[in-house]
Design a protein around this motif. Sequence first.
Motif, PDB file in Angstrom:
ATOM      1  N   SER A  55      -0.524  -6.460  15.189  1.00 31.83           N
ATOM      2  CA  SER A  55      -1.679  -7.299  14.873  1.00 31.83           C
ATOM      3  C   SER A  55      -1.525  -7.999  13.533  1.00 31.83           C
ATOM      4  O   SER A  55      -2.385  -8.784  13.150  1.00 31.83           O
ATOM      5  CB  SER A  55      -2.948  -6.447  14.832  1.00 31.83           C
ATOM      6  OG  SER A  55      -3.138  -5.812  16.058  1.00 31.83           O
ATOM      7  N   ALA A  56      -0.446  -7.734  12.822  1.00 33.21           N
ATOM      8  CA  ALA A  56      -0.270  -8.292  11.481  1.00 33.21           C
ATOM      9  C   ALA A  56       0.845  -9.328  11.481  1.00 33.21           C
ATOM     10  O   ALA A  56       1.780  -9.275  12.286  1.00 33.21           O
ATOM     11  CB  ALA A  56       0.059  -7.184  10.491  1.00 33.21           C
ATOM     12  N   SER A  57       0.751 -10.258  10.542  1.00 33.65           N
ATOM     13  CA  SER A  57       1.763 -11.306  10.420  1.00 33.65           C
ATOM     14  C   SER A  57       2.747 -11.005   9.289  1.00 33.65           C
ATOM     15  O   SER A  57       3.533 -11.861   8.925  1.00 33.65           O
ATOM     16  CB  SER A  57       1.072 -12.655  10.179  1.00 33.65           C
ATOM     17  OG  SER A  57       0.306 -12.584   8.987  1.00 33.65           O
ATOM     18  N   PHE A  58       2.676  -9.812   8.735  1.00 38.64           N
ATOM     19  CA  PHE A  58       3.538  -9.415   7.620  1.00 38.64           C
ATOM     20  C   PHE A  58       3.723  -7.908   7.660  1.00 38.64           C
ATOM     21  O   PHE A  58       2.969  -7.211   8.328  1.00 38.64           O
ATOM     22  CB  PHE A  58       2.903  -9.844   6.280  1.00 38.64           C
ATOM     23  CG  PHE A  58       1.648  -9.098   5.959  1.00 38.64           C
ATOM     24  CD1 PHE A  58       1.665  -8.024   5.081  1.00 38.64           C
ATOM     25  CD2 PHE A  58       0.431  -9.440   6.540  1.00 38.64           C
ATOM     26  CE1 PHE A  58       0.516  -7.324   4.794  1.00 38.64           C
ATOM     27  CE2 PHE A  58      -0.722  -8.742   6.246  1.00 38.64           C
ATOM     28  CZ  PHE A  58      -0.677  -7.678   5.371  1.00 38.64           C
ATOM     29  N   PRO A  59       4.718  -7.367   6.958  1.00 33.51           N
ATOM     30  CA  PRO A  59       4.877  -5.912   6.906  1.00 33.51           C
ATOM     31  C   PRO A  59       3.737  -5.266   6.106  1.00 33.51           C
ATOM     32  O   PRO A  59       3.528  -5.600   4.941  1.00 33.51           O
ATOM     33  CB  PRO A  59       6.223  -5.698   6.227  1.00 33.51           C
ATOM     34  CG  PRO A  59       6.686  -7.023   5.762  1.00 33.51           C
ATOM     35  CD  PRO A  59       5.799  -8.083   6.308  1.00 33.51           C
ATOM     36  N   ILE A  60       3.018  -4.370   6.739  1.00 34.88           N
ATOM     37  CA  ILE A  60       1.852  -3.748   6.113  1.00 34.88           C
ATOM     38  C   ILE A  60       2.288  -2.537   5.300  1.00 34.88           C
ATOM     39  O   ILE A  60       3.133  -1.758   5.719  1.00 34.88           O
ATOM     40  CB  ILE A  60       0.836  -3.308   7.192  1.00 34.88           C
ATOM     41  CG1 ILE A  60       0.374  -4.509   8.001  1.00 34.88           C
ATOM     42  CG2 ILE A  60      -0.358  -2.607   6.579  1.00 34.88           C
ATOM     43  CD1 ILE A  60      -0.521  -4.146   9.175  1.00 34.88           C
ATOM     44  N   LYS A  61       1.644  -2.375   4.132  1.00 36.36           N
ATOM     45  CA  LYS A  61       1.863  -1.201   3.280  1.00 36.36           C
ATOM     46  C   LYS A  61       0.508  -0.702   2.816  1.00 36.36           C
ATOM     47  O   LYS A  61      -0.467  -1.446   2.812  1.00 36.36           O
ATOM     48  CB  LYS A  61       2.730  -1.571   2.075  1.00 36.36           C
ATOM     49  CG  LYS A  61       4.145  -1.947   2.442  1.00 36.36           C
ATOM     50  CD  LYS A  61       4.983  -2.177   1.202  1.00 36.36           C
ATOM     51  CE  LYS A  61       6.401  -2.485   1.619  1.00 36.36           C
ATOM     52  NZ  LYS A  61       6.820  -3.812   1.314  1.00 36.36           N
ATOM     53  N   GLU A  62       0.459   0.548   2.390  1.00 38.09           N
ATOM     54  CA  GLU A  62      -0.790   1.109   1.877  1.00 38.09           C
ATOM     55  C   GLU A  62      -1.224   0.358   0.625  1.00 38.09           C
ATOM     56  O   GLU A  62      -0.406  -0.137  -0.137  1.00 38.09           O
ATOM     57  CB  GLU A  62      -0.626   2.605   1.576  1.00 38.09           C
ATOM     58  CG  GLU A  62      -0.552   3.440   2.840  1.00 38.09           C
ATOM     59  CD  GLU A  62      -0.554   4.933   2.565  1.00 38.09           C
ATOM     60  OE1 GLU A  62      -0.959   5.356   1.473  1.00 38.09           O
ATOM     61  OE2 GLU A  62      -0.161   5.674   3.487  1.00 38.09           O
TER      62      GLU A  62
ATOM     63  N   VAL B 232      -5.863  -1.544   3.078  1.00 37.94           N
ATOM     64  CA  VAL B 232      -5.134  -0.615   3.931  1.00 37.94           C
ATOM     65  C   VAL B 232      -5.143   0.744   3.243  1.00 37.94           C
ATOM     66  O   VAL B 232      -4.576   0.900   2.155  1.00 37.94           O
ATOM     67  CB  VAL B 232      -3.690  -1.096   4.182  1.00 37.94           C
ATOM     68  CG1 VAL B 232      -2.935  -0.094   5.040  1.00 37.94           C
ATOM     69  CG2 VAL B 232      -3.683  -2.467   4.834  1.00 37.94           C
ATOM     70  N   THR B 233      -5.819   1.735   3.847  1.00 38.56           N
ATOM     71  CA  THR B 233      -5.926   3.054   3.227  1.00 38.56           C
ATOM     72  C   THR B 233      -4.817   3.985   3.675  1.00 38.56           C
ATOM     73  O   THR B 233      -4.439   4.907   2.956  1.00 38.56           O
ATOM     74  CB  THR B 233      -7.278   3.707   3.575  1.00 38.56           C
ATOM     75  OG1 THR B 233      -7.427   3.740   4.986  1.00 38.56           O
ATOM     76  CG2 THR B 233      -8.414   2.932   2.943  1.00 38.56           C
TER      77      THR B 233
END
Length: 160
Positions: free
Chosen positions: A129-136, A102-103
Amino acid sequence: MLFLLHLIKNMGRSTETFSKKEREKKKLKKHQDKKDRSEDRRTNAVKGQGLTDMMAYVDENGNLTSVPQELGNRKKVSVDDIQISTSKHEDIPVEIIRKGTVTFFNESKGFGFIKDLQTQESIFVHINSASFPIKENDKVTFEVEPGQKGPNAVKVVKAN
């Protein structure tokens, strides 16, 4: 009474102004030009060509020509010998699950971009679209589906 005298005095004057006259002249000129062009087309028109003038023939080398081929030069071709097809498309294995990083991710708006490690392509990702909290800088695996504005990452899972 004065108003009535003024009205009678100006009754004889034309209500056409200079601009009205100019517009009328332009309209008449345009109409005349159109009529002239139509007449010119009628006089210079080539009448419909006959069917023989429109025919095209194929010579013994496969080239188009306006001259019919002589009967003696024709080759007999069987319908079974004619092959019309395209080359078979070989299925190229496509890696369904991709890996990336993840950029960029905007948490308040819920979208970002994943850089595919194999193609170095930047792919749009949405929080749904994600199954978790996305971070950079998260390492993820994902699948790609075509979206309205380009490829979208779906089924995003955190990579181990």
